[in-house]
Design a protein around this motif. Structure first.
Motif, PDB file in Angstrom:
ATOM      1  N   PRO A   1       0.823  -1.200   0.000  1.00  0.00           N
ATOM      2  CA  PRO A   1       0.000   0.000   0.000  1.00  0.00           C
ATOM      3  C   PRO A   1       0.857   1.250   0.000  1.00  0.00           C
ATOM      4  O   PRO A   1       1.950   1.271   0.543  1.00  0.00           O
ATOM      5  CB  PRO A   1      -0.826  -0.106   1.281  1.00  0.00           C
ATOM      6  N   LEU A   2       0.343   2.268  -0.649  1.00  0.00           N
ATOM      7  CA  LEU A   2       1.015   3.556  -0.744  1.00  0.00           C
ATOM      8  C   LEU A   2       0.320   4.518   0.218  1.00  0.00           C
ATOM      9  O   LEU A   2      -0.885   4.731   0.116  1.00  0.00           O
ATOM     10  CB  LEU A   2       0.929   4.087  -2.175  1.00  0.00           C
ATOM     11  N   THR A   3       1.072   5.058   1.162  1.00  0.00           N
ATOM     12  CA  THR A   3       0.497   5.978   2.136  1.00  0.00           C
ATOM     13  C   THR A   3       0.922   7.397   1.790  1.00  0.00           C
ATOM     14  O   THR A   3       2.106   7.665   1.592  1.00  0.00           O
ATOM     15  CB  THR A   3       0.967   5.632   3.570  1.00  0.00           C
ATOM     16  N   VAL A   4      -0.064   8.280   1.695  1.00  0.00           N
ATOM     17  CA  VAL A   4       0.187   9.684   1.383  1.00  0.00           C
ATOM     18  C   VAL A   4      -0.253  10.506   2.584  1.00  0.00           C
ATOM     19  O   VAL A   4      -1.446  10.582   2.903  1.00  0.00           O
ATOM     20  CB  VAL A   4      -0.590  10.118   0.114  1.00  0.00           C
ATOM     21  N   ASP A   5       0.729  11.093   3.266  1.00  0.00           N
ATOM     22  CA  ASP A   5       0.436  11.937   4.418  1.00  0.00           C
ATOM     23  C   ASP A   5       0.161  13.344   3.903  1.00  0.00           C
ATOM     24  O   ASP A   5       1.048  13.991   3.349  1.00  0.00           O
ATOM     25  CB  ASP A   5       1.624  11.939   5.379  1.00  0.00           C
TER      26      ASP A   5
ATOM     27  N   LEU B   1      -3.854   9.210   3.576  1.00  0.00           N
ATOM     28  CA  LEU B   1      -4.559   8.381   2.607  1.00  0.00           C
ATOM     29  C   LEU B   1      -3.717   7.141   2.316  1.00  0.00           C
ATOM     30  O   LEU B   1      -2.505   7.236   2.135  1.00  0.00           O
ATOM     31  CB  LEU B   1      -4.812   9.144   1.310  1.00  0.00           C
ATOM     32  N   ILE B   2      -4.382   5.990   2.268  1.00  0.00           N
ATOM     33  CA  ILE B   2      -3.701   4.723   2.029  1.00  0.00           C
ATOM     34  C   ILE B   2      -4.291   4.121   0.759  1.00  0.00           C
ATOM     35  O   ILE B   2      -5.471   3.779   0.721  1.00  0.00           O
ATOM     36  CB  ILE B   2      -3.884   3.764   3.220  1.00  0.00           C
ATOM     37  N   PHE B   3      -3.475   4.037  -0.284  1.00  0.00           N
ATOM     38  CA  PHE B   3      -3.909   3.488  -1.561  1.00  0.00           C
ATOM     39  C   PHE B   3      -3.521   2.013  -1.593  1.00  0.00           C
ATOM     40  O   PHE B   3      -2.353   1.673  -1.443  1.00  0.00           O
ATOM     41  CB  PHE B   3      -3.251   4.235  -2.722  1.00  0.00           C
ATOM     42  N   MET B   4      -4.518   1.163  -1.782  1.00  0.00           N
ATOM     43  CA  MET B   4      -4.301  -0.276  -1.782  1.00  0.00           C
ATOM     44  C   MET B   4      -4.230  -0.777  -3.223  1.00  0.00           C
ATOM     45  O   MET B   4      -4.920  -0.262  -4.098  1.00  0.00           O
ATOM     46  CB  MET B   4      -5.453  -0.983  -1.056  1.00  0.00           C
ATOM     47  N   SER B   5      -3.427  -1.809  -3.440  1.00  0.00           N
ATOM     48  CA  SER B   5      -3.358  -2.407  -4.772  1.00  0.00           C
ATOM     49  C   SER B   5      -4.510  -3.400  -4.935  1.00  0.00           C
ATOM     50  O   SER B   5      -5.014  -3.944  -3.952  1.00  0.00           O
ATOM     51  CB  SER B   5      -2.022  -3.119  -4.973  1.00  0.00           C
TER      52      SER B   5
ATOM     53  N   THR C   1       1.214  -8.912  -1.674  1.00  0.00           N
ATOM     54  CA  THR C   1       1.788  -7.570  -1.578  1.00  0.00           C
ATOM     55  C   THR C   1       1.550  -6.914  -0.220  1.00  0.00           C
ATOM     56  O   THR C   1       2.058  -5.830   0.031  1.00  0.00           O
ATOM     57  CB  THR C   1       1.206  -6.655  -2.673  1.00  0.00           C
ATOM     58  N   ASP C   2       0.780  -7.557   0.665  1.00  0.00           N
ATOM     59  CA  ASP C   2       0.451  -6.954   1.964  1.00  0.00           C
ATOM     60  C   ASP C   2       1.564  -7.157   2.980  1.00  0.00           C
ATOM     61  O   ASP C   2       2.113  -8.260   3.112  1.00  0.00           O
ATOM     62  CB  ASP C   2      -0.837  -7.561   2.540  1.00  0.00           C
ATOM     63  N   ASP C   3       1.860  -6.112   3.727  1.00  0.00           N
ATOM     64  CA  ASP C   3       2.799  -6.179   4.835  1.00  0.00           C
ATOM     65  C   ASP C   3       2.063  -6.728   6.054  1.00  0.00           C
ATOM     66  O   ASP C   3       1.029  -6.179   6.456  1.00  0.00           O
ATOM     67  CB  ASP C   3       3.351  -4.771   5.120  1.00  0.00           C
ATOM     68  N   LEU C   4       2.573  -7.806   6.646  1.00  0.00           N
ATOM     69  CA  LEU C   4       1.898  -8.467   7.767  1.00  0.00           C
ATOM     70  C   LEU C   4       1.744  -7.532   8.960  1.00  0.00           C
ATOM     71  O   LEU C   4       0.670  -7.459   9.569  1.00  0.00           O
ATOM     72  CB  LEU C   4       2.636  -9.745   8.160  1.00  0.00           C
TER      73      LEU C   4
END
Length: 195
Positions: free
Chosen positions: A7-11, A42-46, A128-131
């Motif tokens: 996931p891409l996090t945009v602060d 914002l957290i953009f999920m694949s 692709t998820d971080d545990l």
């Protein structure tokens, strides 16, 4: 050019989106899967691949079939965003809300992002998820009032069981899960995930 990782996090730092602005952002960009942290990032999920999507669908079907028989609540897919009490906006892979809690919401609240924490959530870790990020998300659900949660981790052939007010339980697959008092009579047999 650096490739994006998800996931891409945009602060957004000094920009705070209201609930309505966040709702409009999501509605106007349906091709994006967006969550919002309690801090407003914002957290953009694949998107998920075929194997993960199929497993997720199977779990939702089982939950939906149980709910259709009992009529005890409402089942939601990963497309549903819940506005949690801490200000986060999250979309579990599957969720269930007890019927009387759902009925207390106004028609507008039901139409938009419901302002409540589900009673039950499921998350399925994709490749692709971080545990750690998913485990933190499960803890956030509990802190928000979720009573039972299952985090499936195909990479470790395990499921983590989260219960409100209790320590996390980790089980190896295969196993049979119980909905306990939250989802009375619901059981889910989970076989090892194929490689």
């Amino acid at each position: 050019m650096t490739a994006l990782t998800f996931p891409l996090t945009v602060d957004l730092k000094h920009v705070h989106l209201t609930d309505e602005q966040f709702y409009q952002l999501c509605i106007n960009n349906p091709e994006l899967t967006i969550e919002r942290s309690a801090a407003g990032a914002l957290i953009f999920m694949s998107p998920v691949g075929g194997e993960s999507g199929n497993r997720e669908a199977d779990f939702i079907i089982d939950l939906g079939n149980w709910n259709r028989q009992t009529q005890l609540g409402k089942v939601f897919s990963s497309s549903t965003i819940f506005r949690l009490p801490n200000g986060a906006s999250r979309s579990p892979d599957a969720a269930w809300v007890e019927l009387s809690r759902w009925q207390r919401l106004t028609p507008e609240q039901r139409q938009k992002f419901p302002p409540l924490a589900p009673d039950f959530v499921m998350e399925l870790r994709s490749p692709t998820d971080d545990l750690t990020m998913l485990q933190d998300k499960m803890q956030e659900y509990l802190d928000s009032g979720v009573r039972l949660g299952w985090l499936f981790n195909p990479q470790a052939q395990q499921v983590e069981i989260y219960r409100l007010g209790q320590a996390k339980e980790v089980r190896s697959l295969p196993t049979e899960l119980s909905g306990e008092a939250i989802l009375p009579g619901f059981t889910l047999s989970v076989e090892p995930f194929a490689d």
